[in-house]
Write an enzyme that holds these catalytic residues in place. Structure first.
Site, PDB file in Angstrom:
ATOM      1  N   THR A  66      37.194  25.672  41.351  1.00 40.04           N
ATOM      2  CA  THR A  66      36.117  24.942  40.686  1.00 40.04           C
ATOM      3  C   THR A  66      35.919  23.550  41.276  1.00 40.04           C
ATOM      4  O   THR A  66      36.858  22.966  41.826  1.00 40.04           O
ATOM      5  CB  THR A  66      36.467  24.821  39.183  1.00 40.04           C
ATOM      6  OG1 THR A  66      35.614  23.850  38.581  1.00 40.04           O
ATOM      7  CG2 THR A  66      37.901  24.347  38.960  1.00 40.04           C
ATOM      8  N   ASP A  67      34.724  23.005  41.085  1.00 42.44           N
ATOM      9  CA  ASP A  67      34.467  21.624  41.515  1.00 42.44           C
ATOM     10  C   ASP A  67      35.158  20.606  40.607  1.00 42.44           C
ATOM     11  O   ASP A  67      35.272  19.430  40.950  1.00 42.44           O
ATOM     12  CB  ASP A  67      32.948  21.331  41.549  1.00 42.44           C
ATOM     13  CG  ASP A  67      32.240  21.491  40.203  1.00 42.44           C
ATOM     14  OD1 ASP A  67      32.871  21.925  39.216  1.00 42.44           O
ATOM     15  OD2 ASP A  67      31.034  21.176  40.143  1.00 42.44           O
ATOM     16  N   GLU A  68      35.633  21.091  39.433  1.00 42.74           N
ATOM     17  CA  GLU A  68      36.216  20.149  38.464  1.00 42.74           C
ATOM     18  C   GLU A  68      37.510  19.523  38.979  1.00 42.74           C
ATOM     19  O   GLU A  68      37.949  18.499  38.456  1.00 42.74           O
ATOM     20  CB  GLU A  68      36.408  20.845  37.109  1.00 42.74           C
ATOM     21  CG  GLU A  68      35.089  21.403  36.594  1.00 42.74           C
ATOM     22  CD  GLU A  68      35.085  21.851  35.141  1.00 42.74           C
ATOM     23  OE1 GLU A  68      35.899  21.356  34.357  1.00 42.74           O
ATOM     24  OE2 GLU A  68      34.238  22.697  34.813  1.00 42.74           O
ATOM     25  N   TYR A 108      42.539  21.962  32.068  1.00 41.21           N
ATOM     26  CA  TYR A 108      41.965  23.061  32.871  1.00 41.21           C
ATOM     27  C   TYR A 108      41.876  22.679  34.345  1.00 41.21           C
ATOM     28  O   TYR A 108      42.409  23.381  35.213  1.00 41.21           O
ATOM     29  CB  TYR A 108      40.566  23.429  32.337  1.00 41.21           C
ATOM     30  CG  TYR A 108      39.746  24.264  33.322  1.00 41.21           C
ATOM     31  CD1 TYR A 108      40.151  25.549  33.660  1.00 41.21           C
ATOM     32  CD2 TYR A 108      38.588  23.749  33.916  1.00 41.21           C
ATOM     33  CE1 TYR A 108      39.422  26.315  34.569  1.00 41.21           C
ATOM     34  CE2 TYR A 108      37.850  24.505  34.815  1.00 41.21           C
ATOM     35  CZ  TYR A 108      38.273  25.786  35.145  1.00 41.21           C
ATOM     36  OH  TYR A 108      37.551  26.534  36.048  1.00 41.21           O
ATOM     37  N   LYS A 141      43.872  24.187  37.655  1.00 40.50           N
ATOM     38  CA  LYS A 141      43.188  24.779  38.820  1.00 40.50           C
ATOM     39  C   LYS A 141      43.557  24.009  40.083  1.00 40.50           C
ATOM     40  O   LYS A 141      43.759  24.604  41.140  1.00 40.50           O
ATOM     41  CB  LYS A 141      41.662  24.772  38.621  1.00 40.50           C
ATOM     42  CG  LYS A 141      41.137  25.733  37.577  1.00 40.50           C
ATOM     43  CD  LYS A 141      41.408  27.196  37.890  1.00 40.50           C
ATOM     44  CE  LYS A 141      40.584  27.728  39.052  1.00 40.50           C
ATOM     45  NZ  LYS A 141      40.761  29.207  39.205  1.00 40.50           N
TER      46      LYS A 141
HETATM   47  P1  NAD Z   1      36.404  33.971  32.419  1.00 46.56           P
HETATM   48  O1  NAD Z   1      37.249  33.177  31.467  1.00 46.56           O
HETATM   49  O2  NAD Z   1      35.100  34.508  31.962  1.00 46.56           O
HETATM   50  O3  NAD Z   1      37.242  35.237  32.950  1.00 46.56           O
HETATM   51  C1  NAD Z   1      38.589  35.155  33.321  1.00 46.56           C
HETATM   52  C2  NAD Z   1      39.121  36.580  33.452  1.00 46.56           C
HETATM   53  O4  NAD Z   1      40.496  36.489  33.877  1.00 46.56           O
HETATM   54  C3  NAD Z   1      39.106  37.353  32.142  1.00 46.56           C
HETATM   55  O5  NAD Z   1      38.641  38.661  32.374  1.00 46.56           O
HETATM   56  C4  NAD Z   1      40.567  37.376  31.731  1.00 46.56           C
HETATM   57  O6  NAD Z   1      40.918  38.530  30.967  1.00 46.56           O
HETATM   58  C5  NAD Z   1      41.255  37.377  33.079  1.00 46.56           C
HETATM   59  N1  NAD Z   1      42.634  36.876  33.026  1.00 46.56           N
HETATM   60  C6  NAD Z   1      43.090  35.777  32.362  1.00 46.56           C
HETATM   61  N2  NAD Z   1      44.419  35.655  32.559  1.00 46.56           N
HETATM   62  C7  NAD Z   1      44.797  36.669  33.382  1.00 46.56           C
HETATM   63  C8  NAD Z   1      46.027  37.069  33.966  1.00 46.56           C
HETATM   64  N3  NAD Z   1      47.161  36.397  33.721  1.00 46.56           N
HETATM   65  N4  NAD Z   1      46.051  38.147  34.769  1.00 46.56           N
HETATM   66  C9  NAD Z   1      44.905  38.844  35.007  1.00 46.56           C
HETATM   67  N5  NAD Z   1      43.724  38.535  34.473  1.00 46.56           N
HETATM   68  C10 NAD Z   1      43.665  37.458  33.676  1.00 46.56           C
HETATM   69  O7  NAD Z   1      36.255  33.040  33.685  1.00 46.56           O
HETATM   70  P2  NAD Z   1      35.054  32.941  34.732  1.00 46.56           P
HETATM   71  O8  NAD Z   1      34.070  31.966  34.231  1.00 46.56           O
HETATM   72  O9  NAD Z   1      34.620  34.304  35.111  1.00 46.56           O
HETATM   73  O10 NAD Z   1      35.809  32.265  35.961  1.00 46.56           O
HETATM   74  C11 NAD Z   1      36.429  33.050  36.966  1.00 46.56           C
HETATM   75  C12 NAD Z   1      37.082  32.126  37.975  1.00 46.56           C
HETATM   76  O11 NAD Z   1      36.098  31.262  38.538  1.00 46.56           O
HETATM   77  C13 NAD Z   1      38.138  31.185  37.358  1.00 46.56           C
HETATM   78  O12 NAD Z   1      39.207  31.080  38.260  1.00 46.56           O
HETATM   79  C14 NAD Z   1      37.414  29.862  37.199  1.00 46.56           C
HETATM   80  O13 NAD Z   1      38.318  28.788  37.285  1.00 46.56           O
HETATM   81  C15 NAD Z   1      36.475  29.908  38.385  1.00 46.56           C
HETATM   82  N6  NAD Z   1      35.215  29.134  38.234  1.00 46.56           N
HETATM   83  C16 NAD Z   1      34.425  29.307  37.119  1.00 46.56           C
HETATM   84  C17 NAD Z   1      33.218  28.612  37.025  1.00 46.56           C
HETATM   85  C18 NAD Z   1      32.291  28.795  35.850  1.00 46.56           C
HETATM   86  O14 NAD Z   1      31.281  28.079  35.742  1.00 46.56           O
HETATM   87  N7  NAD Z   1      32.525  29.755  34.957  1.00 46.56           N
HETATM   88  C19 NAD Z   1      32.838  27.748  38.049  1.00 46.56           C
HETATM   89  C20 NAD Z   1      33.675  27.593  39.176  1.00 46.56           C
HETATM   90  C21 NAD Z   1      34.853  28.321  39.246  1.00 46.56           C
HETATM   91  P1  TYD Z   2      30.882  24.060  29.581  1.00 46.00           P
HETATM   92  O1  TYD Z   2      29.868  25.146  29.622  1.00 46.00           O
HETATM   93  O2  TYD Z   2      32.034  24.169  28.639  1.00 46.00           O
HETATM   94  O3  TYD Z   2      31.394  23.879  31.085  1.00 46.00           O
HETATM   95  P2  TYD Z   2      32.312  22.700  31.753  1.00 46.00           P
HETATM   96  O4  TYD Z   2      32.948  21.915  30.674  1.00 46.00           O
HETATM   97  O5  TYD Z   2      33.308  23.494  32.526  1.00 46.00           O
HETATM   98  O6  TYD Z   2      31.382  21.902  32.609  1.00 46.00           O
HETATM   99  O7  TYD Z   2      30.124  22.694  29.275  1.00 46.00           O
HETATM  100  C1  TYD Z   2      29.052  22.260  30.095  1.00 46.00           C
HETATM  101  C2  TYD Z   2      28.642  20.895  29.615  1.00 46.00           C
HETATM  102  O8  TYD Z   2      28.045  21.030  28.318  1.00 46.00           O
HETATM  103  C3  TYD Z   2      29.802  19.929  29.429  1.00 46.00           C
HETATM  104  O9  TYD Z   2      29.368  18.619  29.805  1.00 46.00           O
HETATM  105  C4  TYD Z   2      30.106  19.992  27.947  1.00 46.00           C
HETATM  106  C5  TYD Z   2      28.736  20.255  27.339  1.00 46.00           C
HETATM  107  N1  TYD Z   2      28.725  21.054  26.090  1.00 46.00           N
HETATM  108  C6  TYD Z   2      27.980  20.585  24.981  1.00 46.00           C
HETATM  109  O10 TYD Z   2      27.370  19.513  25.012  1.00 46.00           O
HETATM  110  N2  TYD Z   2      27.963  21.385  23.884  1.00 46.00           N
HETATM  111  C7  TYD Z   2      28.639  22.577  23.804  1.00 46.00           C
HETATM  112  O11 TYD Z   2      28.594  23.240  22.736  1.00 46.00           O
HETATM  113  C8  TYD Z   2      29.381  23.023  24.941  1.00 46.00           C
HETATM  114  C9  TYD Z   2      30.132  24.319  24.898  1.00 46.00           C
HETATM  115  C10 TYD Z   2      29.373  22.221  26.075  1.00 46.00           C
END
Ligand code: NAD
Ligand code: TYD
Length: 360
Positions: A138-140, A164, A168
């Site tokens: 992630t970019d975070e 989080y 990561k």
């Molecule tokens: P998500 O929370 O929707 O899904 C995570 C999945 O991992 C779930 O299916 C969960 O059951 C599985 N999981 C959790 N612990 C596990 C373990 N110990 N062994 C096997 N499986 C396990 O997450 P997401 O949003 O799909 O993100 C996927 C990846 O992308 C993550 O690594 C996250 O850090 C990264 N990412 C997410 C975003 C975003 O905006 N959602 C952006 C950048 C990077």
């Molecule tokens: P989120 O979707 O949780 O992603 P991330 O924290 O990983 O960026 O949140 C996106 C942005 O929206 C973040 O600045 C927090 C804000 N947010 C709200 O203002 N209200 C909400 O109910 C949620 C879930 C997030």
């Protein structure tokens, strides 16, 4: 054959569906895949219902932290690549309970790397050269930007601010160390905020769509002026496929859509499109449901990705703009009210038990 971890989550399930669906330039002949997922609350096999009976999708219920299981899967299926999506991914949950984030994102990734390293070391030299471990991050990890700072480049310092992002960041460091120390052929992608189908309605965009339609408040943390850089999930998936095929070993690639938006603007856009596609019964605008709530602890102010490297080196570009992607996303949620209903009511747990015999 490839091994995908976390393939029942939001991005992982989109990746699995796209991988098996599309012959495209990057994957002209999609290989079968093993999908290892622990099915935490975020894992939902209903996302993959369309693959039931498809022999190219082998689902395994288990954890990346189970070295014996991963070792057995690698030995049996001999994958040419591992793509690691598995993680705890929600910042708010990490604030309320960081332990699971440490266990999965740090310890779990470490165990996965150990199993993969020992498998990779025993491959013959040609398969060893071609093997890839792609870590999805992630970019975070780069921390928070001020209003006028340049967007995150791959060379930015890691300055994670939440449990989080710290977990990561730690996993990214382990992946880097396994390359530097043992020569494991790794690739890392650091992507901005994703949105699209199958997004668990705890994150901003799906939560706002769901709450708007349910007549509930739309919670805005703090002043709503925090900025995120939004990417349609299928563009993230195409970037991962491209990095897997052509990325330089040991490199990291930032992935983003050049779509920086303050949260309040995102919510206003969602409300305006919903007003058009699914007007409220009382004729009032959905933005009336906006409610300001207490800010998130340690809330990062701004994320922005400089995606020049992946564009320049690998020729990857997102297909969707925010405007086209967000409209598709809202349409998907309107057409899949049952999916949202099952997730919010918890019925997806019973659905998985009935259809797959897995009761996580
Ligand atoms: P998500 O929370 O929707 O899904 C995570 C999945 O991992 C779930 O299916 C969960 O059951 C599985 N999981 C959790 N612990 C596990 C373990 N110990 N062994 C096997 N499986 C396990 O997450 P997401 O949003 O799909 O993100 C996927 C990846 O992308 C993550 O690594 C996250 O850090 C990264 N990412 C997410 C975003 C975003 O905006 N959602 C952006 C950048 C990077
Ligand atoms: P989120 O979707 O949780 O992603 P991330 O924290 O990983 O960026 O949140 C996106 C942005 O929206 C973040 O600045 C927090 C804000 N947010 C709200 O203002 N209200 C909400 O109910 C949620 C879930 C997030």
């Amino acid at each position: 054959m490839i091994l995908v971890t976390g393939g029942a989550g939001f991005i992982g399930s989109n990746f699995v569906l796209d991988w098996l669906a599309q012959p495209d330039d990057a994957t002209p002949n999609p290989e079968p895949l093993i999908n290892l997922d622990a099915l935490t609350y975020a894992g939902n096999l209903e996302n993959l219902a369309g693959l039931k009976g498809d022999a190219r999708h082998i689902f395994v219920h288990g954890s990346i932290g189970d070295v014996d299981l991963v070792t057995r899967l690698l030995a049996e299926h001999q994958p040419r690549a591992v793509i690691n999506f598995a993680a705890e991914s929600h910042v708010d949950r990490s604030i309320h309970g960081p332990e699971d984030f440490i266990q999965t994102n740090i310890v779990g990734t470490f165990h996965l790397l150990e199993a993969v390293r020992s498998y990779w070391q025993d491959l013959d030299s040609e398969r060893k050269d071609h093997f890839r471990f792609l870590h999805v991050s992630t970019d975070e990890v780069y921390g928070s930007l001020a209003k006028d700072d340049p967007a995150f480049a791959e060379t930015n310092r890691y300055e994670p601010n939440s449990p989080y992002s710290a977990s990561k960041a730690a996993s990214d460091h382990l992946v880097r160390a396994y390359h530097h120390t043992y020569g494991l052929p790794v690739l890392t992608t650091n992507c901005s905020n994703n949105y699209g189908p199958y997004h668990f309605p705890e994150k901003l965009i799906p939560l706002v769509i769901h709450n708007a339609l349910a007549g509930k408040p739309l919670p805005i943390y703090g002043d709503g002026q925090q900025i995120r850089d939004w990417l349609y999930v299928k563009d993230h998936c195409s970037a991962i496929r491209r990095v897997l095929e052509a990325g330089r070993v040991g490199e990291t690639y930032n992935v983003g859509g050049w779509n920086e938006k303050p949260n309040l603007d995102v919510v206003h856009t969602l409300c305006a499109i919903l007003d058009e596609l699914q007007p409220r019964a009382d004729g009032r605008p959905y933005k009336d449901q906006i409610t300001y709530v207490t800010d998130r602890l340690g809330h990062d102010r701004r994320y922005a990705i400089n995606a020049s490297k992946i564009e320049r080196e690998l020729g990857w570009k997102p297909v969707e703009t925010f405007e086209t992607g967000i409209r598709k996303t809202i349409q998907w949620y309107l057409e899949h009210r049952g999916w949202v209903q099952n997730v919010t009511s918890g019925a997806y747990r019973q659905w998985m038990d009935k259809n797959y015999g897995v009761n996580a």
